[in-house]
Design a protein around this motif. Structure first.
Motif, PDB file in Angstrom:
ATOM      1  N   ALA A  85      -6.167   8.923   8.753  1.00 29.38           N
ATOM      2  CA  ALA A  85      -6.850   7.619   8.690  1.00 29.38           C
ATOM      3  C   ALA A  85      -7.197   6.834   7.386  1.00 29.38           C
ATOM      4  CB  ALA A  85      -7.157   6.915   9.733  1.00 29.38           C
ATOM      5  N   PRO A  86      -6.283   5.883   6.961  1.00 26.98           N
ATOM      6  CA  PRO A  86      -6.580   5.307   5.406  1.00 26.98           C
ATOM      7  C   PRO A  86      -8.471   4.835   5.785  1.00 26.98           C
ATOM      8  CG  PRO A  86      -4.386   4.942   5.860  1.00 26.98           C
ATOM      9  CD  PRO A  86      -5.525   5.463   7.144  1.00 26.98           C
ATOM     10  N   VAL A  87      -8.986   4.493   4.828  1.00 26.98           N
ATOM     11  CA  VAL A  87     -10.429   3.991   4.912  1.00 26.98           C
ATOM     12  C   VAL A  87     -10.537   3.106   3.596  1.00 26.98           C
ATOM     13  CG1 VAL A  87     -13.197   4.136   5.666  1.00 26.98           C
ATOM     14  CG2 VAL A  87     -11.265   6.084   6.045  1.00 26.98           C
ATOM     15  N   GLU A  88     -11.414   1.920   3.760  1.00 30.21           N
ATOM     16  CA  GLU A  88     -11.075   1.170   2.142  1.00 30.21           C
ATOM     17  C   GLU A  88     -12.566   0.797   2.101  1.00 30.21           C
ATOM     18  OE1 GLU A  88      -8.640  -2.368   2.496  1.00 30.21           O
ATOM     19  OE2 GLU A  88      -6.880  -1.176   2.669  1.00 30.21           O
ATOM     20  N   GLU A  89     -13.787   0.572   3.701  1.00 36.05           N
ATOM     21  CA  GLU A  89     -14.962   0.554   3.087  1.00 36.05           C
ATOM     22  C   GLU A  89     -15.780   1.421   3.508  1.00 36.05           C
ATOM     23  OE1 GLU A  89     -17.780  -2.854   3.492  1.00 36.05           O
ATOM     24  OE2 GLU A  89     -16.259  -3.736   3.582  1.00 36.05           O
ATOM     25  N   LEU A  90     -16.108   2.364   2.292  1.00 36.04           N
ATOM     26  CA  LEU A  90     -17.068   3.278   2.481  1.00 36.04           C
ATOM     27  C   LEU A  90     -19.017   3.140   2.349  1.00 36.04           C
ATOM     28  CD1 LEU A  90     -15.624   6.686   2.655  1.00 36.04           C
ATOM     29  CD2 LEU A  90     -16.132   5.443   4.428  1.00 36.04           C
TER      30      LEU A  90
ATOM     31  N   ILE B 199     -14.886  13.110  19.582  1.00 29.95           N
ATOM     32  CA  ILE B 199     -14.138  11.910  19.525  1.00 29.95           C
ATOM     33  C   ILE B 199     -13.654  11.974  17.767  1.00 29.95           C
ATOM     34  CG2 ILE B 199     -15.386   9.599  19.117  1.00 29.95           C
ATOM     35  CD1 ILE B 199     -17.602   9.172  20.161  1.00 29.95           C
ATOM     36  N   THR B 200     -12.269  11.525  18.429  1.00 37.86           N
ATOM     37  CA  THR B 200     -11.346  11.724  18.059  1.00 37.86           C
ATOM     38  C   THR B 200     -10.567   9.191  17.707  1.00 37.86           C
ATOM     39  OG1 THR B 200     -10.607  13.336  17.989  1.00 37.86           O
ATOM     40  CG2 THR B 200      -8.872  11.831  16.761  1.00 37.86           C
ATOM     41  N   ILE B 201     -10.455   9.743  16.252  1.00 37.07           N
ATOM     42  CA  ILE B 201     -10.253   7.449  16.281  1.00 37.07           C
ATOM     43  C   ILE B 201      -8.720   7.867  15.632  1.00 37.07           C
ATOM     44  CG2 ILE B 201     -10.749   5.880  15.354  1.00 37.07           C
ATOM     45  CD1 ILE B 201     -14.006   6.670  15.491  1.00 37.07           C
TER      46      ILE B 201
ATOM     47  N   THR C  43      -7.730  13.375   3.893  1.00 39.95           N
ATOM     48  CA  THR C  43      -8.341  12.594   4.026  1.00 39.95           C
ATOM     49  C   THR C  43      -8.009  11.360   2.689  1.00 39.95           C
ATOM     50  OG1 THR C  43     -10.699  13.636   4.506  1.00 39.95           O
ATOM     51  CG2 THR C  43     -10.559  12.146   3.579  1.00 39.95           C
ATOM     52  N   ASN C  44      -7.774   9.964   3.041  1.00 43.07           N
ATOM     53  CA  ASN C  44      -7.462   9.150   2.958  1.00 43.07           C
ATOM     54  C   ASN C  44      -8.209   8.006   2.175  1.00 43.07           C
ATOM     55  OD1 ASN C  44      -5.760   7.412   1.366  1.00 43.07           O
ATOM     56  ND2 ASN C  44      -4.205   6.920   2.637  1.00 43.07           N
ATOM     57  N   THR C  45      -8.851   8.254   0.409  1.00 43.06           N
ATOM     58  CA  THR C  45      -9.621   7.786   0.335  1.00 43.06           C
ATOM     59  C   THR C  45      -9.447   7.125  -0.418  1.00 43.06           C
ATOM     60  OG1 THR C  45     -11.146   8.893  -0.679  1.00 43.06           O
ATOM     61  CG2 THR C  45     -11.369   8.722   1.611  1.00 43.06           C
ATOM     62  N   SER C  46      -7.856   6.668  -1.463  1.00 40.08           N
ATOM     63  CA  SER C  46      -7.552   5.910  -2.255  1.00 40.08           C
ATOM     64  C   SER C  46      -8.274   4.350  -2.740  1.00 40.08           C
ATOM     65  CB  SER C  46      -6.292   6.436  -2.503  1.00 40.08           C
ATOM     66  OG  SER C  46      -5.489   5.884  -1.469  1.00 40.08           O
ATOM     67  N   GLY C  47      -7.995   4.136  -1.565  1.00 42.70           N
ATOM     68  CA  GLY C  47      -8.690   2.312  -1.322  1.00 42.70           C
ATOM     69  C   GLY C  47      -9.524   1.674  -1.593  1.00 42.70           C
ATOM     70  N   VAL C  48     -10.656   3.110  -1.397  1.00 44.78           N
ATOM     71  CA  VAL C  48     -12.270   2.770  -1.211  1.00 44.78           C
ATOM     72  C   VAL C  48     -12.854   2.569  -2.678  1.00 44.78           C
ATOM     73  CG1 VAL C  48     -14.770   4.481  -1.022  1.00 44.78           C
ATOM     74  CG2 VAL C  48     -12.254   4.173   0.384  1.00 44.78           C
ATOM     75  N   THR C  49     -13.626   1.635  -3.141  1.00 48.30           N
ATOM     76  CA  THR C  49     -14.005   0.808  -4.499  1.00 48.30           C
ATOM     77  C   THR C  49     -15.734   1.295  -4.545  1.00 48.30           C
ATOM     78  OG1 THR C  49     -14.652  -1.254  -3.771  1.00 48.30           O
ATOM     79  CG2 THR C  49     -12.355  -0.165  -4.672  1.00 48.30           C
ATOM     80  N   ASN C  50     -15.658   1.601  -2.891  1.00 50.68           N
ATOM     81  CA  ASN C  50     -17.742   1.583  -3.413  1.00 50.68           C
ATOM     82  C   ASN C  50     -18.225   1.864  -2.531  1.00 50.68           C
ATOM     83  OD1 ASN C  50     -20.136   0.528  -2.818  1.00 50.68           O
ATOM     84  ND2 ASN C  50     -19.835  -1.316  -3.199  1.00 50.68           N
TER      85      ASN C  50
END
Length: 199
Positions: free
Chosen positions: A48-53, A13-15, A73-80
């Motif tokens: 794909a940029p992710v902001e919440e994990l 599955i690709t998103i 992998t783009n997780t630069s916006g993740v804080t938590n």
């Protein structure tokens, strides 16, 4: 988003596009709408940029492999990253080399209740934004009821203690993981990283 397959089998599955968060157990949604937690075996976090994990894979007992790619992998916006893999009892292999953690303030219970897991890239995590002087968050209980491979644990401690951007005091709990000559951290204990020197 729903899709019904006409036959059983193994599928990729690709998103693509932008998505804000990964929420595999439909928190806040209807229960029973997905069996993602038990069916997905491998997850590759692409570009794909992710902001919440936070709690992204909470309870995904079928997940065995999680992979990221450096420069992709783009997780630069993740804080938590709180409880990101909590309860992923089937998880055996994690490669977080591609994760940008420079804005992450807490990794509280990130690998809680995982069991034994082989990790690559933990030493690449930036701790510059981690909440310091707080034994209740930051890296607290990061490996509660979990064990990380010795080699990566040692690499992480050395890298973090040598990084001048690591806060002076970070409370770090590696559960039953071991380091150097088979020494282990007692379950529930925290090792403060003081003045950028791991103890």
């Amino acid at each position: 988003l729903t899709h019904t397959y006409s036959s059983t089998g193994t599928f990729t599955i690709t998103i693509t596009g932008l998505f804000y968060k990964i929420d595999t157990n439909a928190k806040g949604g209807s229960t029973g709408v997905t069996n993602f937690e038990s069916k997905v075996r491998t997850f590759y976090l692409g570009s794909a940029p992710v902001e919440e994990l936070e709690q992204a894979f909470d309870g995904c007992t079928g997940l065995t492999t999680f992979t990221t790619a450096k420069g992709v992998t783009n997780t630069s916006g993740v804080t938590n990253l709180t409880q990101m893999f909590n309860g992923c009892t089937g998880l055996t292999t994690v490669d977080v080399t591609g994760m940008d953690t420079s804005n992450v303030t807490t990794m509280y219970q990130m690998f809680k209740n995982v069991g034994t897991v082989s990790i690559t890239g933990l030493h690449t995590f930036s701790l510059k934004s981690i909440e310091a002087n707080n034994a209740a968050c930051g890296l607290a209980d990061m490996f509660d009821s979990a064990t990380c491979n010795v080699e990566e644990h040692e690499r992480a401690l050395i890298a973090w203690s040598n990084d001048t951007e690591t806060p002076d005091t970070v409370y770090y709990d590696m559960g039953s993981s071991q380091y150097g000559f088979g020494n282990s951290l007692a379950s529930g204990s925290s090792v403060p990283v003081v003045n950028n020197a791991a103890e």
